[in-house]
Design a protein around this motif. Structure first.
Motif, PDB file in Angstrom:
ATOM      1  N   THR B  17       0.840  -1.209   0.000  1.00 35.98           N
ATOM      2  CA  THR B  17       0.000   0.000   0.000  1.00 35.98           C
ATOM      3  C   THR B  17       0.875   1.259   0.000  1.00 35.98           C
ATOM      4  OG1 THR B  17       0.028   0.169   2.396  1.00 35.98           O
ATOM      5  CG2 THR B  17      -1.707  -1.219   1.422  1.00 35.98           C
ATOM      6  N   GLU B  18       0.208   2.403  -0.157  1.00 34.17           N
ATOM      7  CA  GLU B  18       0.930   3.682  -0.106  1.00 34.17           C
ATOM      8  C   GLU B  18       1.570   3.866   1.267  1.00 34.17           C
ATOM      9  OE1 GLU B  18       1.718   5.917  -2.528  1.00 34.17           O
ATOM     10  OE2 GLU B  18       0.892   4.355  -3.817  1.00 34.17           O
ATOM     11  N   ASN B  19       0.859   3.386   2.291  1.00 34.39           N
ATOM     12  CA  ASN B  19       1.383   3.499   3.651  1.00 34.39           C
ATOM     13  C   ASN B  19       2.654   2.652   3.818  1.00 34.39           C
ATOM     14  OD1 ASN B  19       1.315   4.428   6.330  1.00 34.39           O
ATOM     15  ND2 ASN B  19       0.459   2.445   6.985  1.00 34.39           N
ATOM     16  N   ASP B  20       2.622   1.425   3.242  1.00 30.43           N
ATOM     17  CA  ASP B  20       3.811   0.562   3.277  1.00 30.43           C
ATOM     18  C   ASP B  20       4.983   1.272   2.578  1.00 30.43           C
ATOM     19  OD1 ASP B  20       2.215  -1.388   4.417  1.00 30.43           O
ATOM     20  OD2 ASP B  20       1.877  -2.455   2.528  1.00 30.43           O
ATOM     21  N   LYS B  21       4.657   1.858   1.446  1.00 34.88           N
ATOM     22  CA  LYS B  21       5.688   2.539   0.647  1.00 34.88           C
ATOM     23  C   LYS B  21       6.317   3.680   1.454  1.00 34.88           C
ATOM     24  CE  LYS B  21       4.991   3.860  -3.958  1.00 34.88           C
ATOM     25  NZ  LYS B  21       4.129   3.844  -5.173  1.00 34.88           N
ATOM     26  N   ASP B  29      14.858   6.455   0.504  1.00 32.88           N
ATOM     27  CA  ASP B  29      15.000   7.815  -0.044  1.00 32.88           C
ATOM     28  C   ASP B  29      16.334   8.450   0.344  1.00 32.88           C
ATOM     29  OD1 ASP B  29      12.698   8.047  -1.440  1.00 32.88           O
ATOM     30  OD2 ASP B  29      11.586   9.180   0.083  1.00 32.88           O
ATOM     31  N   THR B  30      16.774   8.159   1.559  1.00 33.56           N
ATOM     32  CA  THR B  30      17.944   8.869   2.067  1.00 33.56           C
ATOM     33  C   THR B  30      19.249   8.098   1.877  1.00 33.56           C
ATOM     34  OG1 THR B  30      17.466   7.898   4.212  1.00 33.56           O
ATOM     35  CG2 THR B  30      16.647  10.122   3.847  1.00 33.56           C
ATOM     36  N   HIS B  31      19.152   6.867   1.370  1.00 33.72           N
ATOM     37  CA  HIS B  31      20.367   6.066   1.220  1.00 33.72           C
ATOM     38  C   HIS B  31      21.275   6.636   0.126  1.00 33.72           C
ATOM     39  CE1 HIS B  31      23.079   2.730   0.888  1.00 33.72           C
ATOM     40  NE2 HIS B  31      22.504   2.148   1.930  1.00 33.72           N
ATOM     41  N   PRO B  32      22.526   6.938   0.461  1.00 33.21           N
ATOM     42  CA  PRO B  32      23.402   7.609  -0.519  1.00 33.21           C
ATOM     43  C   PRO B  32      23.738   6.751  -1.743  1.00 33.21           C
ATOM     44  CG  PRO B  32      24.634   6.965   1.445  1.00 33.21           C
ATOM     45  CD  PRO B  32      23.186   6.730   1.749  1.00 33.21           C
ATOM     46  N   LEU B  33      23.617   5.421  -1.626  1.00 30.84           N
ATOM     47  CA  LEU B  33      23.998   4.569  -2.761  1.00 30.84           C
ATOM     48  C   LEU B  33      22.792   4.161  -3.617  1.00 30.84           C
ATOM     49  CD1 LEU B  33      26.676   2.305  -1.031  1.00 30.84           C
ATOM     50  CD2 LEU B  33      27.045   4.354  -2.407  1.00 30.84           C
ATOM     51  N   ILE B  34      21.604   4.630  -3.231  1.00 27.97           N
ATOM     52  CA  ILE B  34      20.408   4.317  -4.035  1.00 27.97           C
ATOM     53  C   ILE B  34      20.058   5.522  -4.907  1.00 27.97           C
ATOM     54  CG2 ILE B  34      17.917   3.807  -3.949  1.00 27.97           C
ATOM     55  CD1 ILE B  34      18.439   2.125  -1.486  1.00 27.97           C
ATOM     56  N   LYS B  35      20.142   5.294  -6.221  1.00 26.98           N
ATOM     57  CA  LYS B  35      19.873   6.390  -7.160  1.00 26.98           C
ATOM     58  C   LYS B  35      18.381   6.621  -7.336  1.00 26.98           C
ATOM     59  CE  LYS B  35      23.530   6.250 -10.661  1.00 26.98           C
ATOM     60  NZ  LYS B  35      23.691   5.781 -12.034  1.00 26.98           N
ATOM     61  N   ASP B  36      17.645   5.511  -7.371  1.00 28.64           N
ATOM     62  CA  ASP B  36      16.210   5.601  -7.624  1.00 28.64           C
ATOM     63  C   ASP B  36      15.567   4.311  -7.128  1.00 28.64           C
ATOM     64  OD1 ASP B  36      13.837   6.601  -8.581  1.00 28.64           O
ATOM     65  OD2 ASP B  36      14.131   5.862 -10.634  1.00 28.64           O
ATOM     66  N   TRP B  37      14.323   4.391  -6.706  1.00 33.10           N
ATOM     67  CA  TRP B  37      13.615   3.165  -6.331  1.00 33.10           C
ATOM     68  C   TRP B  37      12.122   3.372  -6.535  1.00 33.10           C
ATOM     69  CZ3 TRP B  37       9.921   2.794  -2.471  1.00 33.10           C
ATOM     70  CH2 TRP B  37       9.802   3.908  -1.620  1.00 33.10           C
ATOM     71  N   SER B  38      11.418   2.276  -6.734  1.00 36.56           N
ATOM     72  CA  SER B  38       9.966   2.359  -6.868  1.00 36.56           C
ATOM     73  C   SER B  38       9.355   1.005  -6.535  1.00 36.56           C
ATOM     74  CB  SER B  38       9.579   2.776  -8.290  1.00 36.56           C
ATOM     75  OG  SER B  38      10.101   1.840  -9.222  1.00 36.56           O
ATOM     76  N   VAL B  39       8.076   1.027  -6.191  1.00 39.44           N
ATOM     77  CA  VAL B  39       7.343  -0.227  -5.968  1.00 39.44           C
ATOM     78  C   VAL B  39       6.116  -0.194  -6.869  1.00 39.44           C
ATOM     79  CG1 VAL B  39       6.147  -1.708  -4.314  1.00 39.44           C
ATOM     80  CG2 VAL B  39       8.022  -0.260  -3.546  1.00 39.44           C
ATOM     81  N   ASP B  40       5.885  -1.278  -7.591  1.00 39.23           N
ATOM     82  CA  ASP B  40       4.683  -1.358  -8.413  1.00 39.23           C
ATOM     83  C   ASP B  40       3.591  -2.019  -7.585  1.00 39.23           C
ATOM     84  OD1 ASP B  40       2.769  -1.500 -10.296  1.00 39.23           O
ATOM     85  OD2 ASP B  40       3.902  -2.683 -11.751  1.00 39.23           O
ATOM     86  N   THR B  41       2.818  -1.204  -6.883  1.00 39.07           N
ATOM     87  CA  THR B  41       1.795  -1.765  -5.996  1.00 39.07           C
ATOM     88  C   THR B  41       0.595  -2.318  -6.782  1.00 39.07           C
ATOM     89  OG1 THR B  41       0.982   0.478  -5.704  1.00 39.07           O
ATOM     90  CG2 THR B  41       2.338  -0.407  -3.938  1.00 39.07           C
ATOM     91  N   SER B  42       0.561  -2.048  -8.078  1.00 41.06           N
ATOM     92  CA  SER B  42      -0.558  -2.591  -8.871  1.00 41.06           C
ATOM     93  C   SER B  42      -0.269  -4.033  -9.307  1.00 41.06           C
ATOM     94  CB  SER B  42      -0.801  -1.719 -10.110  1.00 41.06           C
ATOM     95  OG  SER B  42       0.264  -1.868 -11.026  1.00 41.06           O
ATOM     96  N   ASP B  43       0.969  -4.465  -9.123  1.00 41.09           N
ATOM     97  CA  ASP B  43       1.350  -5.809  -9.565  1.00 41.09           C
ATOM     98  C   ASP B  43       1.159  -6.816  -8.438  1.00 41.09           C
ATOM     99  OD1 ASP B  43       2.977  -7.296 -11.809  1.00 41.09           O
ATOM    100  OD2 ASP B  43       3.753  -7.973  -9.874  1.00 41.09           O
ATOM    101  N   GLU B  44       0.836  -8.051  -8.815  1.00 41.78           N
ATOM    102  CA  GLU B  44       0.596  -9.074  -7.785  1.00 41.78           C
ATOM    103  C   GLU B  44       1.858  -9.361  -6.952  1.00 41.78           C
ATOM    104  OE1 GLU B  44       0.667 -13.203 -10.209  1.00 41.78           O
ATOM    105  OE2 GLU B  44      -0.530 -11.644 -11.142  1.00 41.78           O
ATOM    106  N   ASP B  45       3.039  -9.179  -7.553  1.00 46.18           N
ATOM    107  CA  ASP B  45       4.280  -9.404  -6.820  1.00 46.18           C
ATOM    108  C   ASP B  45       4.787  -8.157  -6.091  1.00 46.18           C
ATOM    109  OD1 ASP B  45       4.555 -12.083  -7.428  1.00 46.18           O
ATOM    110  OD2 ASP B  45       5.543 -11.675  -9.340  1.00 46.18           O
ATOM    111  N   CYS B  46       4.059  -7.055  -6.196  1.00 46.15           N
ATOM    112  CA  CYS B  46       4.487  -5.783  -5.596  1.00 46.15           C
ATOM    113  C   CYS B  46       5.984  -5.564  -5.833  1.00 46.15           C
ATOM    114  CB  CYS B  46       4.184  -5.736  -4.103  1.00 46.15           C
ATOM    115  SG  CYS B  46       2.445  -5.870  -3.748  1.00 46.15           S
ATOM    116  N   VAL B  47       6.352  -5.525  -7.074  1.00 40.47           N
ATOM    117  CA  VAL B  47       7.765  -5.528  -7.434  1.00 40.47           C
ATOM    118  C   VAL B  47       8.485  -4.265  -6.953  1.00 40.47           C
ATOM    119  CG1 VAL B  47       9.419  -5.589  -9.343  1.00 40.47           C
ATOM    120  CG2 VAL B  47       7.386  -7.035  -9.419  1.00 40.47           C
ATOM    121  N   LEU B  48       9.508  -4.501  -6.162  1.00 40.32           N
ATOM    122  CA  LEU B  48      10.378  -3.410  -5.712  1.00 40.32           C
ATOM    123  C   LEU B  48      11.547  -3.330  -6.687  1.00 40.32           C
ATOM    124  CD1 LEU B  48      11.658  -1.387  -3.604  1.00 40.32           C
ATOM    125  CD2 LEU B  48      12.648  -3.402  -2.501  1.00 40.32           C
ATOM    126  N   ARG B  49      11.821  -2.126  -7.154  1.00 42.08           N
ATOM    127  CA  ARG B  49      12.855  -1.935  -8.172  1.00 42.08           C
ATOM    128  C   ARG B  49      13.825  -0.886  -7.628  1.00 42.08           C
ATOM    129  NH1 ARG B  49      13.883   1.412 -12.502  1.00 42.08           N
ATOM    130  NH2 ARG B  49      14.259   0.415 -14.522  1.00 42.08           N
TER     131      ARG B  49
END
Lengths: 196, 76
Positions: B17-21, B29-49
């Motif tokens: 959910t948005e709350n989980d996100k 968001d604050t991790h210096p080595l992460i350039k970008d991230w997203s979660v597809d909450t519309s997908d059955e696997d809730c894919v974290l990228r």
């Protein structure tokens, strides 16, 4: 396509467009697309964040390709009749060879993706075609008119014929296949409408 | 040959959910080595990228678990 594979990417794009046209935006999912293309879901997510990202990226890419095809061997300085004929040839060729794309763009136009997609692809296109009309006005080949008037008269008849052709039928379900004769006799009437 | 030229790591997750996100965003968001991230909450696997040149899968799994969620590698 863990490593970039141009053939796989093309397959993904074409399959996605086919599925979106057949099932609509709601019925489409990353899982279904992966299955249809025989690639893993993980692979799709390497390139696209989610379904919306995929639809927008594919639409922008396809739109740019369509605009490039439309502007092939065309420039804004061409005499009006010649330039308009080239536009008809290019649009006709692209849209009969990519029937799905035409339908895909119709779907996009009435969707929430509209702004994100069309703002990104029409910029240079509008400029060149706008300049073409302006030049024809300056040379006195056509009257000054709103760009929307120009577009409607210049291309709506062509698109109507292409739709009939792609659907295989015209008004009232009458079977229809476009021929060169029909295409160019329609073009001649359009040209006549612009003549001063 | 670089198997993943885009430096993208993908996981099946339970970030639904948005709350989980929102809850995982505090660390991602604050991790210096992460350039970008997203979660597809519309997908059955809730894919974290996650896009990161340096981080390994295990490190992401650990980060996500620190926020109270689970993720595992999405197999090819």
């Amino acid at each position: 396509m863990r490593t970039r594979d141009a053939d796989k990417e093309l397959l993904v794009k074409q399959t996605a467009i086919q599925m979106l046209v057949a099932d609509g935006f709601e019925g489409f999912s990353m899982n279904k697309l992966a299955k249809a293309c025989n690639v893993s879901v993980a692979t799709l997510y390497i390139y696209y964040k989610d379904k919306d990202d995929l639809i927008i990226k594919i639409a922008i890419e396809e739109g740019k390709e369509m605009n490039d095809a439309t502007l092939r061997n065309f420039n804004a300085d061409m005499p009006f009749a010649e330039g308009l004929r080239r536009q008809w040839e290019n649009r006709y060729k692209y849209m009969t060879e990519h029937a799905d794309s035409l339908q895909f763009f119709d779907q996009l136009r009435s969707s929430t993706y509209q702004e994100k997609v069309f703002d990104n692809i029409t910029h240079n296109f509008k400029e060149v075609l706008g300049q073409f009309v302006l030049n024809a006005e300056k040379r006195g080949e056509i009257n000054k008119m709103a760009i929307e008037t120009y577009w409607s008269v210049a291309f709506a008849p062509l698109y109507a014929l292409i739709r009939f052709h792609n659907q295989g039928k015209s008004m009232g379900g009458k079977p229809f296949t476009i021929s060169n004769k029909i295409l160019w006799e329609t073009f001649d009437l359009v040209l006549k409408a612009f003549k001063k | 040959m670089n198997r993943n030229p885009e430096h993208v790591l993908v996981f099946r997750s339970n970030i639904k959910t948005e709350n989980d996100k929102y809850r995982v965003s505090s660390l991602l968001d604050t991790h210096p080595l992460i350039k970008d991230w997203s979660v597809d909450t519309s997908d059955e696997d809730c894919v974290l990228r996650v896009v990161s040149e340096q981080l390994q899968q295990e490190q992401i799994i650990h980060l996500v678990s620190k926020c109270g969620y689970q993720c595992e590698e999405l197999q090819d």
